[in-house]
Design a protein around this motif. Structure first.
Motif, PDB file in Angstrom:
ATOM      1  N   ASN A 112       4.138   0.926   2.356  1.00 58.24           N
ATOM      2  CA  ASN A 112       3.606  -0.386   1.952  1.00 58.24           C
ATOM      3  C   ASN A 112       4.537  -1.507   2.380  1.00 58.24           C
ATOM      4  O   ASN A 112       4.083  -2.573   2.796  1.00 58.24           O
ATOM      5  N   ALA A 113       5.840  -1.241   2.334  1.00 61.50           N
ATOM      6  CA  ALA A 113       6.791  -2.271   2.764  1.00 61.50           C
ATOM      7  C   ALA A 113       6.674  -2.515   4.263  1.00 61.50           C
ATOM      8  O   ALA A 113       6.833  -3.658   4.733  1.00 61.50           O
ATOM      9  N   ALA A 151       0.661   1.822  -5.954  1.00 61.81           N
ATOM     10  CA  ALA A 151       0.311   2.391  -4.644  1.00 61.81           C
ATOM     11  C   ALA A 151       1.573   2.914  -3.993  1.00 61.81           C
ATOM     12  O   ALA A 151       2.672   2.428  -4.286  1.00 61.81           O
ATOM     13  N   CYS A 152       1.418   3.896  -3.112  1.00 62.54           N
ATOM     14  CA  CYS A 152       2.547   4.448  -2.358  1.00 62.54           C
ATOM     15  C   CYS A 152       2.033   4.784  -0.962  1.00 62.54           C
ATOM     16  O   CYS A 152       1.210   5.701  -0.802  1.00 62.54           O
ATOM     17  N   GLY A 153       2.501   4.040   0.025  1.00 61.52           N
ATOM     18  CA  GLY A 153       1.997   4.222   1.385  1.00 61.52           C
ATOM     19  C   GLY A 153       2.400   5.562   1.974  1.00 61.52           C
ATOM     20  O   GLY A 153       1.577   6.275   2.551  1.00 61.52           O
ATOM     21  N   THR A 154       3.675   5.904   1.822  1.00 59.02           N
ATOM     22  CA  THR A 154       4.116   7.203   2.346  1.00 59.02           C
ATOM     23  C   THR A 154       3.474   8.347   1.561  1.00 59.02           C
ATOM     24  O   THR A 154       3.184   9.402   2.130  1.00 59.02           O
ATOM     25  N   GLY A 155       3.213   8.103   0.269  1.00 61.76           N
ATOM     26  CA  GLY A 155       2.520   9.127  -0.518  1.00 61.76           C
ATOM     27  C   GLY A 155       1.120   9.371  -0.009  1.00 61.76           C
ATOM     28  O   GLY A 155       0.658  10.513   0.106  1.00 61.76           O
ATOM     29  N   ARG A 212      -9.786  14.430   9.830  1.00 62.31           N
ATOM     30  CA  ARG A 212      -8.518  13.868  10.333  1.00 62.31           C
ATOM     31  C   ARG A 212      -8.379  12.361  10.066  1.00 62.31           C
ATOM     32  O   ARG A 212      -7.353  11.775  10.391  1.00 62.31           O
ATOM     33  N   THR A 213      -9.424  11.741   9.521  1.00 68.38           N
ATOM     34  CA  THR A 213      -9.309  10.364   9.026  1.00 68.38           C
ATOM     35  C   THR A 213      -9.860  10.350   7.604  1.00 68.38           C
ATOM     36  O   THR A 213     -10.948  10.896   7.355  1.00 68.38           O
ATOM     37  N   VAL A 214      -9.068   9.759   6.678  1.00 66.11           N
ATOM     38  CA  VAL A 214      -9.461   9.841   5.275  1.00 66.11           C
ATOM     39  C   VAL A 214      -9.108   8.541   4.566  1.00 66.11           C
ATOM     40  O   VAL A 214      -8.127   7.869   4.933  1.00 66.11           O
ATOM     41  N   THR A 215      -9.920   8.154   3.582  1.00 63.78           N
ATOM     42  CA  THR A 215      -9.599   7.010   2.729  1.00 63.78           C
ATOM     43  C   THR A 215      -8.891   7.535   1.484  1.00 63.78           C
ATOM     44  O   THR A 215      -9.395   8.448   0.817  1.00 63.78           O
ATOM     45  N   VAL A 216      -7.705   6.983   1.229  1.00 64.51           N
ATOM     46  CA  VAL A 216      -6.940   7.378   0.044  1.00 64.51           C
ATOM     47  C   VAL A 216      -7.013   6.236  -0.962  1.00 64.51           C
ATOM     48  O   VAL A 216      -6.614   5.107  -0.666  1.00 64.51           O
ATOM     49  N   SER A 217      -7.572   6.510  -2.146  1.00 64.58           N
ATOM     50  CA  SER A 217      -7.762   5.500  -3.187  1.00 64.58           C
ATOM     51  C   SER A 217      -6.670   5.620  -4.241  1.00 64.58           C
ATOM     52  O   SER A 217      -6.556   6.652  -4.911  1.00 64.58           O
ATOM     53  N   LEU A 218      -5.872   4.545  -4.342  1.00 66.82           N
ATOM     54  CA  LEU A 218      -4.770   4.482  -5.311  1.00 66.82           C
ATOM     55  C   LEU A 218      -5.140   3.483  -6.401  1.00 66.82           C
ATOM     56  O   LEU A 218      -6.094   2.720  -6.222  1.00 66.82           O
ATOM     57  N   PRO A 219      -4.394   3.418  -7.492  1.00 64.69           N
ATOM     58  CA  PRO A 219      -4.773   2.463  -8.549  1.00 64.69           C
ATOM     59  C   PRO A 219      -4.877   1.021  -8.017  1.00 64.69           C
ATOM     60  O   PRO A 219      -5.741   0.257  -8.443  1.00 64.69           O
ATOM     61  N   GLY A 220      -4.056   0.679  -7.017  1.00 66.55           N
ATOM     62  CA  GLY A 220      -4.070  -0.700  -6.505  1.00 66.55           C
ATOM     63  C   GLY A 220      -5.056  -0.943  -5.394  1.00 66.55           C
ATOM     64  O   GLY A 220      -5.254  -2.096  -4.963  1.00 66.55           O
ATOM     65  N   GLY A 221      -5.679   0.124  -4.857  1.00 63.26           N
ATOM     66  CA  GLY A 221      -6.642  -0.071  -3.768  1.00 63.26           C
ATOM     67  C   GLY A 221      -6.601   1.067  -2.755  1.00 63.26           C
ATOM     68  O   GLY A 221      -5.971   2.108  -2.971  1.00 63.26           O
ATOM     69  N   ASP A 222      -7.283   0.840  -1.617  1.00 63.30           N
ATOM     70  CA  ASP A 222      -7.500   1.921  -0.638  1.00 63.30           C
ATOM     71  C   ASP A 222      -6.649   1.743   0.614  1.00 63.30           C
ATOM     72  O   ASP A 222      -6.456   0.610   1.091  1.00 63.30           O
ATOM     73  N   LEU A 223      -6.225   2.883   1.168  1.00 66.12           N
ATOM     74  CA  LEU A 223      -5.579   2.931   2.480  1.00 66.12           C
ATOM     75  C   LEU A 223      -6.353   3.898   3.358  1.00 66.12           C
ATOM     76  O   LEU A 223      -6.907   4.882   2.865  1.00 66.12           O
ATOM     77  N   GLY A 232       0.693  15.535  15.922  1.00 61.15           N
ATOM     78  CA  GLY A 232       0.389  14.132  16.186  1.00 61.15           C
ATOM     79  C   GLY A 232       1.057  13.209  15.189  1.00 61.15           C
ATOM     80  O   GLY A 232       1.647  13.673  14.198  1.00 61.15           O
ATOM     81  N   SER A 233       0.962  11.909  15.450  1.00 56.23           N
ATOM     82  CA  SER A 233       1.580  10.957  14.519  1.00 56.23           C
ATOM     83  C   SER A 233       0.527  10.457  13.529  1.00 56.23           C
ATOM     84  O   SER A 233      -0.679  10.608  13.731  1.00 56.23           O
ATOM     85  N   ILE A 234       1.033   9.882  12.449  1.00 56.31           N
ATOM     86  CA  ILE A 234       0.184   9.404  11.353  1.00 56.31           C
ATOM     87  C   ILE A 234       0.021   7.891  11.470  1.00 56.31           C
ATOM     88  O   ILE A 234       1.001   7.179  11.708  1.00 56.31           O
ATOM     89  N   THR A 235      -1.196   7.408  11.301  1.00 58.07           N
ATOM     90  CA  THR A 235      -1.429   5.957  11.256  1.00 58.07           C
ATOM     91  C   THR A 235      -1.999   5.599   9.889  1.00 58.07           C
ATOM     92  O   THR A 235      -2.937   6.229   9.411  1.00 58.07           O
ATOM     93  N   MET A 236      -1.399   4.595   9.279  1.00 56.81           N
ATOM     94  CA  MET A 236      -1.840   4.102   7.973  1.00 56.81           C
ATOM     95  C   MET A 236      -2.287   2.649   8.145  1.00 56.81           C
ATOM     96  O   MET A 236      -1.549   1.837   8.736  1.00 56.81           O
ATOM     97  N   THR A 237      -3.457   2.310   7.642  1.00 55.92           N
ATOM     98  CA  THR A 237      -3.967   0.940   7.769  1.00 55.92           C
ATOM     99  C   THR A 237      -4.359   0.406   6.397  1.00 55.92           C
ATOM    100  O   THR A 237      -4.986   1.123   5.607  1.00 55.92           O
ATOM    101  N   GLY A 238      -3.960  -0.840   6.162  1.00 58.17           N
ATOM    102  CA  GLY A 238      -4.303  -1.454   4.879  1.00 58.17           C
ATOM    103  C   GLY A 238      -3.709  -2.835   4.777  1.00 58.17           C
ATOM    104  O   GLY A 238      -3.036  -3.307   5.699  1.00 58.17           O
ATOM    105  N   PRO A 239      -3.925  -3.514   3.650  1.00 55.69           N
ATOM    106  CA  PRO A 239      -3.472  -4.900   3.467  1.00 55.69           C
ATOM    107  C   PRO A 239      -2.039  -4.972   2.969  1.00 55.69           C
ATOM    108  O   PRO A 239      -1.458  -3.979   2.512  1.00 55.69           O
ATOM    109  N   ALA A 240      -1.479  -6.165   3.077  1.00 59.77           N
ATOM    110  CA  ALA A 240      -0.223  -6.506   2.402  1.00 59.77           C
ATOM    111  C   ALA A 240      -0.310  -7.996   2.113  1.00 59.77           C
ATOM    112  O   ALA A 240      -0.970  -8.744   2.837  1.00 59.77           O
ATOM    113  N   THR A 241       0.338  -8.410   1.043  1.00 58.38           N
ATOM    114  CA  THR A 241       0.118  -9.766   0.517  1.00 58.38           C
ATOM    115  C   THR A 241       1.428 -10.476   0.213  1.00 58.38           C
ATOM    116  O   THR A 241       2.348  -9.853  -0.352  1.00 58.38           O
TER     117      THR A 241
END
Ligand SMILES: N[C@H](CCC[C@H](N)C(=O)O)C(=O)O
Length: 275
Positions: free
Chosen positions: A76-77, A209-213, A229-240, A253-262
């Motif tokens: 997340n950072a 939320a925990c991005g690496t988690g 191989r692509t999945v939505t992970v729903s955390l208490p603060g929102g989705d990644l 392969g490498s991992i790609t994480m997509t989501g917001p930051a504020t």
């Protein structure tokens, strides 16, 4: 010495971000980081993020947990720094080099290749990381172990909300089988493209939320054949959204994480109040 900071969060996992690229700060220590992170006597955050110049990448990102421990990775950072910088960048971290770039859904971070060997997590002795032959009182047993720069244990359960994660998390976090501690993930498979996740973070406790988690949990579920191989992970603060590229001759392969930051707000503090 007056120090500017930016308060940010990724789905509620919050940070105090200090940018030392243009002007050096006094040396950061775990005690100072913990004092700044304290929600009663400091500014308050799950992690303190320090941006520094780097010879190996566009910048170096250092991460200090709420307890002051300096750690290898923070998904997340990474997105928060991506928002702050505003364009594609490479980041040097203790967990390896990662990249962040603006994306339609916020920031896309290439978190690199997951490490799956027992000694890469690390664990105290050799064992199968796809189903560790261990268990704890609450019936959370046989986790998957994954390192995505930092160590994670992933438990698949029927109902994440029924778990006393606030009680069992700290016990597992500090179990001797994890010589460097561990982030404790409780995951519920919703479908082949959706996971519900709660995390007890090493050095920070329950976070929104925990991005690496989310990355580690997606890899664990894919390794067990539970999701695509692509999945939505729903955390208490929102989705990644997490994707894990297929393996090739070069290896996993490498991992790609997509989501917001504020960006929440900016401010200043006096270094002398915390050092
Ligand atoms: N507590 C984690 C660091 C922060 C990870 C989390 N905030 C994320 O977004 O990845 C650890 O000790 O490895």
């Amino acid at each position: 010495m007056r120090i500017p900071f930016t308060k940010m969060h990724g789905l509620g996992n919050d940070f105090v971000v200090l940018d030392a690229r243009e002007s050096a700060l006094p040396p950061m220590t775990g005690d100072i980081a913990a004092a700044l992170a304290d929600r009663h006597t400091g500014i308050g955050c799950d992690q303190l993020v320090l941006i520094e110049p780097s010879d190996a990448a566009d910048l170096r990102m250092r991460i200090f947990n709420h307890d002051g421990g300096e750690v290898e990775a923070c998904g997340n950072a990474a997105r928060a720094v991506g928002v702050l910088v505003g364009h594609a960048i490479t980041m040097e971290t203790l967990g390896g080099e990662i990249t962040a770039r603006p994306d339609d859904a916020g920031i896309a971070v290439d978190m690199g290749v997951p490490r799956l060997g027992w000694d890469q997590i690390p664990l105290a002795y050799a064992m199968d990381t796809l189903s560790m032959p261990v268990g704890w009182d609450s019936g959370m047993d046989h986790p998957v172990a994954v390192n995505v720069g930092n160590p994670h244990a992933i438990f698949f359960v029927d109902d994440v909300d029924a778990l006393p994660l606030g009680e069992i998390g700290p016990v597992i976090e500090k179990d001797q089988i994890f010589p460097e501690g561990v982030n404790v993930n409780a995951a519920q498979i919703v479908s082949r493209s959706a996971i519900k996740l709660r995390v007890w973070e090493r050095g920070a406790g329950l976070t929104r939320a925990c991005g690496t988690g989310a990355c580690a949990t997606a890899v664990a579920a894919m390794r067990r054949g539970l999701v695509d191989r692509t999945v939505t992970v729903s955390l208490p603060g929102g989705d990644l959204t997490i994707s894990w590229d297929a393996d090739s001759e070069a290896g996993p392969g490498s991992i790609t994480m997509t989501g917001p930051a504020t960006i929440a707000f900016t401010g200043e503090f006096d270094w002398g109040d915390f050092a």
